[in-house]
Design a protein around this motif. Structure first.
Motif, short mmCIF file in Angstrom:
data_model
loop_
_atom_site.label_atom_id
_atom_site.label_comp_id
_atom_site.label_asym_id
_atom_site.label_seq_id
_atom_site.Cartn_x
_atom_site.Cartn_y
_atom_site.Cartn_z
N GLU A 250 0.81 -1.09 -0.08
CA GLU A 250 0.05 0.09 0.02
C GLU A 250 0.79 1.30 0.00
OE1 GLU A 250 -0.34 -2.50 2.70
OE2 GLU A 250 -1.98 -3.33 1.54
N GLY A 251 2.07 1.11 -0.02
CA GLY A 251 3.08 2.20 0.15
C GLY A 251 4.01 2.67 -1.12
N VAL A 252 3.96 4.18 -0.97
CA VAL A 252 4.85 4.67 -2.19
C VAL A 252 5.97 5.28 -1.33
CG1 VAL A 252 5.26 6.40 -4.07
CG2 VAL A 252 3.17 5.00 -3.68
N VAL A 253 7.41 4.83 -1.90
CA VAL A 253 8.40 5.53 -1.22
C VAL A 253 9.08 6.51 -2.47
CG1 VAL A 253 10.66 5.06 0.07
CG2 VAL A 253 8.74 3.86 0.37
N VAL A 254 9.70 7.48 -2.33
CA VAL A 254 10.28 8.55 -3.25
C VAL A 254 11.87 8.58 -2.59
CG1 VAL A 254 10.52 10.68 -4.24
CG2 VAL A 254 8.02 9.56 -3.84
N TRP A 255 12.76 8.32 -3.48
CA TRP A 255 14.13 8.31 -3.24
C TRP A 255 14.71 9.28 -3.91
CZ3 TRP A 255 15.48 4.61 0.16
CH2 TRP A 255 14.43 3.42 0.41
N ALA A 256 15.55 10.30 -3.19
CA ALA A 256 16.33 11.18 -3.60
C ALA A 256 17.96 11.01 -3.20
CB ALA A 256 15.95 12.72 -2.90
N LYS A 257 18.53 11.25 -4.29
CA LYS A 257 20.05 10.69 -4.12
C LYS A 257 20.79 12.07 -3.30
CE LYS A 257 24.31 9.74 -6.45
NZ LYS A 257 25.17 11.09 -5.98
N GLY A 258 21.53 11.74 -2.22
CA GLY A 258 22.39 12.55 -1.59
C GLY A 258 23.32 13.41 -2.39
N SER A 274 -5.10 2.74 1.05
CA SER A 274 -5.24 1.83 1.83
C SER A 274 -5.30 0.46 1.15
CB SER A 274 -6.67 2.05 2.53
OG SER A 274 -7.84 2.36 1.46
N GLY A 275 -5.28 0.35 -0.20
CA GLY A 275 -5.29 -0.70 -0.99
C GLY A 275 -3.75 -0.90 -1.56
N ASP A 295 -7.66 0.89 -4.01
CA ASP A 295 -8.51 1.46 -2.99
C ASP A 295 -9.81 2.59 -3.77
OD1 ASP A 295 -6.81 3.70 -3.50
OD2 ASP A 295 -6.16 4.01 -1.44
N GLY A 296 -9.26 2.70 -5.07
CA GLY A 296 -10.20 3.57 -5.96
C GLY A 296 -9.58 4.99 -5.89
N TRP A 297 -8.34 5.34 -5.34
CA TRP A 297 -7.96 6.81 -5.36
C TRP A 297 -6.83 6.68 -6.56
CZ3 TRP A 297 -7.16 8.63 0.38
CH2 TRP A 297 -8.52 8.85 0.91
N VAL A 298 -6.59 7.82 -7.22
CA VAL A 298 -5.34 8.24 -7.69
C VAL A 298 -4.97 9.41 -6.97
CG1 VAL A 298 -4.39 9.30 -9.71
CG2 VAL A 298 -5.96 7.31 -9.96
N CYS A 299 -3.81 9.29 -6.49
CA CYS A 299 -3.30 10.44 -5.60
C CYS A 299 -2.46 11.14 -6.31
CB CYS A 299 -2.64 9.98 -4.10
SG CYS A 299 -3.67 9.21 -2.91
N LEU A 300 -2.44 12.53 -6.13
CA LEU A 300 -1.39 13.52 -6.76
C LEU A 300 -0.50 14.25 -5.88
CD1 LEU A 300 -3.69 15.49 -9.60
CD2 LEU A 300 -2.23 13.54 -9.86
N GLN A 309 -4.06 16.56 -4.26
CA GLN A 309 -5.31 16.31 -4.77
C GLN A 309 -5.51 14.76 -4.87
OE1 GLN A 309 -6.20 17.66 -8.74
NE2 GLN A 309 -8.37 17.44 -8.91
N ILE A 310 -6.78 14.06 -4.83
CA ILE A 310 -7.43 13.11 -4.72
C ILE A 310 -8.36 12.51 -5.93
CG2 ILE A 310 -8.61 10.99 -3.64
CD1 ILE A 310 -7.24 11.97 -1.00
N LEU A 311 -8.07 11.82 -7.00
CA LEU A 311 -8.95 11.70 -8.02
C LEU A 311 -9.64 10.23 -7.82
CD1 LEU A 311 -6.57 12.69 -10.71
CD2 LEU A 311 -8.10 14.01 -9.65
N GLU A 312 -10.97 10.26 -8.26
CA GLU A 312 -11.75 9.18 -7.92
C GLU A 312 -12.58 8.68 -9.27
OE1 GLU A 312 -13.14 8.85 -3.41
OE2 GLU A 312 -13.68 10.84 -4.22
N GLY A 313 -13.31 7.82 -9.30
CA GLY A 313 -13.98 7.49 -10.33
C GLY A 313 -14.18 6.15 -10.77
N THR A 314 -13.87 5.22 -9.99
CA THR A 314 -14.22 3.88 -9.87
C THR A 314 -14.48 3.19 -8.47
OG1 THR A 314 -13.05 1.73 -10.48
CG2 THR A 314 -11.66 3.48 -9.87
N ALA A 315 -15.33 2.27 -8.44
CA ALA A 315 -15.78 1.66 -7.40
C ALA A 315 -14.86 0.46 -6.90
CB ALA A 315 -17.22 1.26 -7.36
N ASN A 316 -14.17 -0.10 -7.91
CA ASN A 316 -13.36 -1.35 -7.79
C ASN A 316 -11.76 -1.26 -7.74
OD1 ASN A 316 -15.84 -3.04 -8.04
ND2 ASN A 316 -15.89 -2.49 -10.12
N GLY A 317 -11.44 0.02 -7.91
CA GLY A 317 -10.16 0.28 -7.68
C GLY A 317 -9.27 0.74 -8.89
#
Length: 352
Positions: A250-258, A274-275, A295-300, A309-317
């Motif tokens: 369920e997670g996203v990790v963004v990596w930045a080089k030192g 949550s999905g 979970d049915g979200w596209v997060c920006l 912003q959270i984009l929705e539009g599908t009940a099934n993900g």
């Protein structure tokens, strides 16, 4: 209330789970394929559609436009790779490469030439659209090919699978490939747009990142599951490298080089979903990141750190997401067959 970054433009429905999306290089067309076997091309602005292939019961899992936009390739469960010739007003099935008892689940066009690479079980082939002939067959040997990628220079083709990522030189297909060991199976690979870094998401819950000219990778650990999705930004960050986004469970990790070589990469965890996260994509020429989830979200994520912003539009993900090459449109596919396109308004320009 802040104005939304993206607003809905159009929406339609395919017969089943949307397996992949592909934009034409000019951003005028969006192609989609589904678990029902459909291949459909849409007008990006209004959503008018042409079905290149109707539903047939066998999944189509990979789809891509050639670098010049003249060809569209698709492959899937029936083992066939179909290539359509695309013009402004029509599309014609140019050829059908049949491969019995093999599932074609990844393919990609050369970044400059009319050459298509696609997986065939433990092998991959490269097909030349000009000659309409297969130019090489590459043997991965250790397992099925799980992912493939062309180097941005076009000089190399990389195949990922069990225990390793292998690199072939386009100028000499017959020579032995360079082998980068991964420990577990490499299920997803991505090369930074500047060609300087290679990332491998692995089934043993690790992420490896190599400098292109160095055999020794950085290793990132501690993921909750397999690292299934990767994407690089096209913008160079402080450490002289683009940002790298990875998705696991369920997670996203963004990596930045030192900035210093010894610093390695620092992690920013994005944890609204949550999905399971099914797709991640940076907006071109920006650090705005889109993440799609069951979970049915596209997060920006603005600057790949803060939810904007959270984009929705599908009940099934959501199953997949893709920015148009110019960054103006964002398309997402749904687990129930939904295809939705949002467009960036004037107020949203320059928010990367």
């Amino acid at each position: 209330m802040p104005k939304p970054l993206l607003t809905p433009t159009w929406q339609t429905l395919l017969a089943d789970y949307v397996t992949a999306l592909a934009w034409s290089p000019d951003g005028a067309r969006l192609a989609a394929c589904s678990a029902a076997g459909e291949v459909v091309v849409f007008d990006a602005k209004i959503g008018a559609s042409v079905a290149l292939q109707e539903k047939q019961g066998l999944s189509v899992d990979a789809i891509a436009f050639s670098a010049n936009g003249q060809f569209l390739a698709a492959g899937g469960q029936d083992g066939a790779v179909r290539i359509w010739q695309m013009t402004a007003n029509s599309s014609t099935l140019l050829t059908e490469l049949e491969n019995a008892r093999v599932w074609v689940d990844c393919l990609g066009w050369h970044p400059q030439q009319l050459e298509l690479a696609f997986s065939l079980g433990r092998y991959a082939q490269v097909w030349d659209a000009t000659a309409q002939a297969v130019v090489t067959t590459l043997n991965f040997e250790a397992s099925s090919v799980l992912d493939l990628a062309w180097h941005p220079s076009g000089d190399y083709l990389l195949l990922a699978g069990n225990q390793s990522v292998k690199t072939w030189r386009r100028a000499d297909w017959a020579s032995d490939p360079q082998v980068r060991e991964t420990g577990g199976a490499s299920g997803a690979i991505a090369i930074s747009p500047d060609g300087q870094y290679l990332a491998s998401g692995n089934n043993d819950r690790t992420l490896l990142v190599w400098p292109w000219d160095n055999p020794y990778p950085w290793q990132m650990q501690g993921f909750p599951g397999k690292v299934r999705r990767l994407d690089w930004s096209t913008v160079t960050a402080q450490g002289g490298a683009p940002l790298l986004a990875s998705a696991s469970a369920e997670g996203v990790v963004v990596w930045a080089k030192g900035e210093e070589e010894a610093q390695g990469w620092t992690a920013q965890v994005l944890d609204l979903h949550s999905g399971a996260v099914t797709a991640i994509a940076f907006q071109p020429q920006s650090t705005l990141l889109a993440s799609a989830s069951e979970d049915g979200w596209v997060c920006l994520w603005q600057k790949a750190t803060q939810a904007a912003q959270i984009l929705e539009g599908t009940a099934n993900g959501f199953s997949t997401v893709a920015w148009s090459p110019q960054g103006q449109h964002l398309a997402a596919g749904g687990c129930g067959g939904e295809v939705i396109v949002w467009t960036q308004g004037l107020a949203g320009k320059g928010f990367g």
